[in-house]
Scaffold this active site. Structure first.
Site, PDB file in Angstrom:
ATOM      1  N   SER A 111       0.793  -1.238   0.000  1.00 28.81           N
ATOM      2  CA  SER A 111       0.000   0.000   0.000  1.00 28.81           C
ATOM      3  C   SER A 111       0.821   1.282   0.000  1.00 28.81           C
ATOM      4  O   SER A 111       0.240   2.372  -0.056  1.00 28.81           O
ATOM      5  CB  SER A 111      -0.953   0.009   1.201  1.00 28.81           C
ATOM      6  OG  SER A 111      -2.050  -0.843   0.967  1.00 28.81           O
ATOM      7  N   LYS A 114       0.052   3.788  -2.658  1.00 29.90           N
ATOM      8  CA  LYS A 114      -0.964   4.840  -2.532  1.00 29.90           C
ATOM      9  C   LYS A 114      -0.350   6.238  -2.411  1.00 29.90           C
ATOM     10  O   LYS A 114      -1.045   7.238  -2.575  1.00 29.90           O
ATOM     11  CB  LYS A 114      -1.880   4.533  -1.360  1.00 29.90           C
ATOM     12  CG  LYS A 114      -2.756   3.315  -1.642  1.00 29.90           C
ATOM     13  CD  LYS A 114      -3.411   2.743  -0.390  1.00 29.90           C
ATOM     14  CE  LYS A 114      -4.225   1.500  -0.778  1.00 29.90           C
ATOM     15  NZ  LYS A 114      -4.599   0.663   0.365  1.00 29.90           N
ATOM     16  N   SER A 169      -6.203   3.302   4.523  1.00 27.71           N
ATOM     17  CA  SER A 169      -5.585   2.502   3.458  1.00 27.71           C
ATOM     18  C   SER A 169      -6.632   1.741   2.654  1.00 27.71           C
ATOM     19  O   SER A 169      -6.455   0.572   2.308  1.00 27.71           O
ATOM     20  CB  SER A 169      -4.545   1.526   4.030  1.00 27.71           C
ATOM     21  OG  SER A 169      -3.640   1.121   3.033  1.00 27.71           O
TER      22      SER A 169
END
Length: 334
Positions: A111, A114, A169
């Site tokens: 993640s 991101k 997230s």
């Protein structure tokens, strides 16, 4: 080749390559050659005339604020250097890579992807734009995805989505951001790769906006640094990643109010882990998958107010991740 470019490459050799040869022998790193940059590749990617022109920047200014790497496992102040992990500290005030362990090794970003998703959204999107959550974005989510509990028909702003993306997230938020800003997820991913390349992150490739595992979705710590250091120049980005909790209030498909509280997954901001003494953690992005391990990209300041970017990738678990990160940062408290 004109004289200006010849002078530039000569200066580059003496400023970067020659010290590296003298100190390290250049290329005697601790990872496989096919999984890393060559030093010439990194410097040419970030300083070359062609790249400067392609990104619309003046040649004399391009990469002037970047920490240029090349020396691996430098200043080995850690009690134990884990050869498997990737660890890095970048001092933004003096443009130095102050610690580097496997920073050019191919890694799965999870993640931390991101960061780039948010960067592209902030660059091209309108934070106040109203977005309606689509079935096309929700139906393709992996059942193991981290989500912020969006439901088809929910109506919220792009700003809300970015908080859901970076704090909770949410992969659902990532897909909706991609559809909203890119017109389609596929087009947004193309934008991500184009922006990464423009920032010099040429050893990365992305196939989605959230970071779920894929063999063709990868990066390096140095590329993540390049993306992150550009993202933190945006005040909205810094405000989002430095927020510990966000009270989201929006409408569902029936027009009823939905209230959620999204909590930052950053263990320092959530209070799950103590900040190293003398260091103020501003924010960052976590990421965890089986293939990526536990990951954290962090923006901090020491007692002198000097900004620091630190990165740990492929830690064994969250405890190992924060122990390693705190160990790194404690050496820069002053």
């Amino acid at each position: 080749m004109n004289r200006k470019r010849i002078r530039k490459y000569i200066a580059l050799f003496f400023a970067v390559l020659l010290p590296c040869f003298l100190l390290t022998g250049c290329g005697e790193t601790r990872q496989d050659v096919d999984a890393s940059y060559a030093l010439f590749d990194t410097t040419s990617d970030y300083i070359s005339y062609e790249t400067a022109i392609d990104s619309g920047q003046d040649e004399s200014l391009f990469a002037s604020d970047l920490c240029v790497g090349g020396i691996e496992n430098s200043d080995a102040f850690l009690e134990t250097v884990d050869e498997a992990k990737t660890e890095a500290v970048f001092s933004l005030s003096d443009g130095e890579v102050t610690y580097a362990n496997n920073i050019y090794k191919k890694r799965y970003p999870a993640s931390t992807t991101k960061i780039l998703t948010a960067y592209v959204a902030l660059k091209y999107g309108d934070l106040d734009q109203m977005v309606t959550v689509s079935d096309s974005a929700m139906s393709i989510l992996d059942p193991d995805s981290s989500v912020c509990d969006l439901v088809v028909g929910d109506q919220l702003t792009l700003r809300d989505l970015l908080y859901g993306l970076m704090l909770e997230s949410g992969n659902d938020a990532a897909n909706m951001i991609a559809e909203t800003v890119g017109g389609s997820i596929e087009n947004f991913v193309d934008m991500m790769n184009e922006e990464a390349k423009a920032l010099g992150a040429t050893q990365s490739h992305f196939v989605n906006a959230h970071g779920m595992p894929d063999a063709d979705h990868y990066t390096t710590a140095y590329d993540l640094y390049l993306i992150f250091q550009e993202a933190i120049k945006n005040n909205d980005f810094v405000e989002i990643i430095s927020t510990d909790t966000y009270a989201a209030s929006y409408l569902d498909a029936d027009g009823d109010t939905v209230n959620q509280v999204w909590v930052n997954t950053n263990g320092y901001l959530s209070g799950d882990y103590d900040m190293p003494e003398g260091v103020t953690v501003i924010g960052g992005k976590t990421g965890t998958t089986d293939s990526a391990g536990a990951c954290l990209v962090l923006y901090s300041e020491n007692l002198s107010g000097d900004p620091i970017i630190s990165i740990v990738l492929d830690a064994e678990d969250h405890r190992d991740l924060y122990e390693c990160m705190s160990d790194l940062l404690s050496n820069f408290a002053n």
